[in-house]
Design an enzyme around this catalytic site. Structure first.
Site, PDB file in Angstrom:
ATOM      1  CE  LYS A 171      -3.960   1.508   2.798  1.00 39.96           C
ATOM      2  NZ  LYS A 171      -3.363   2.664   3.525  1.00 39.96           N
ATOM      3  N   GLY A 208      -7.373  13.276   5.657  1.00 39.95           N
ATOM      4  CA  GLY A 208      -7.883  13.829   6.909  1.00 39.95           C
ATOM      5  C   GLY A 208      -8.765  15.045   6.767  1.00 39.95           C
ATOM      6  N   GLY A 245      -9.987  11.591   2.264  1.00 37.09           N
ATOM      7  CA  GLY A 245     -10.999  12.636   2.285  1.00 37.09           C
ATOM      8  C   GLY A 245     -12.402  12.176   2.628  1.00 37.09           C
TER       9      GLY A 245
END
Length: 248
Positions: free
Chosen positions: A109, A171, A197
């Site tokens: 990731k 965030g 988001g």
């Protein structure tokens, strides 16, 4: 479930807090129980050349991967080495190599962030992905990218089998700021996961409507004052409604 390089992967992903949010072991376990996801991101932000396994964490509260392994049977999870909080391709590549050699886990990731740690340095992410896949072709590199069509195409072209596309800043709880571009990215021939988001369950519905295959939630689980597990249950319910028609 999503099918990525022969792996069945849940459509709802989550992490375990940020630098601002600290999730102890009990919260980590509780979130996994509520979400039912089979995706387990393992942070590497503290990993360095010493290759200490204690640097493999779930979140930012010092809960180690080995501590979670002692608490839960993790054999059914797709472990994702979360190459997080790196700000250059070179640093991300080094961290990924150390993490892979330490664990043998092949799913990455991958992110390379701007210094504010809220936006992606897309060219650096794509460069890191290219370097890592040249180094070890068996790696499954899942990049985090801003909502830019050119960046998404570049990542798909170098062989990334899934794109993690930000709706808005990390965030920020800003949702999908540019639905038109997000929708065009979802038309590319690789799955797309909304990652960045998310601020309300309706963001998952919009992502699914635009063609996304899944979503990741993190900061929003910790920001409204309720227990993260309670908030997670709301996103689980929305994800079931959003993605059920495309569930295998």
């Amino acid at each position: 479930m999503l099918e990525i390089t022969g792996r069945a992967i849940s459509r709802l992903w989550h992490c375990f807090g940020t630098e601002r949010h600290r999730a102890p072991l009990d919260t980590v376990v509780g979130l996994l129980e509520v979400s039912g996801t089979n995706v387990l991101p393992i942070n590497t932000h503290r990993l360095d050349a010493s290759a200490e396994r204690t640097a493999l964490e779930l979140g930012f509260a010092g809960t180690t991967y080995d501590a979670l392994s002692a608490r839960l049977d993790l054999s059914g999870y797709v472990k994702m080495l979360n190459i997080n909080l790196r700000t250059t391709a070179a640093d991300a590549v080094v961290a990924a190599k150390i993490a892979f050699e330490l664990t043998g886990e092949r799913v990455l990731k991958l992110e390379v962030l701007a210094p504010n740690l809220r936006s992606s340095r897309d060219e650096e992410v794509v460069e890191a992905a290219k370097r890592l896949m040249r180094w070890e072709p068996s790696l499954v590199v899942l990049p985090l990218l801003s909502c830019q069509l050119d960046s998404a195409k570049a990542a798909a072209d170098v062989g990334c089998p899934l794109l993690r596309t930000m709706g808005s800043g990390i965030g920020s709880a800003g949702g999908i700021a540019d639905p038109a571009t997000f929708g065009r990215i979802c038309e590319l021939p690789v799955p797309v996961v909304l990652d960045g988001g998310v601020g309300q369950p309706a963001d998952l519905a919009l992502a699914a409507k635009l063609g996304a295959d899944g979503a990741l939630v993190n900061s929003v689980l910790f920001d409204d004052g309720r227990a993260p597990e309670v908030v997670m249950a709301e996103y689980v319910a929305q994800a079931r409604n959003c993605f059920v028609l495309t569930e295998a």
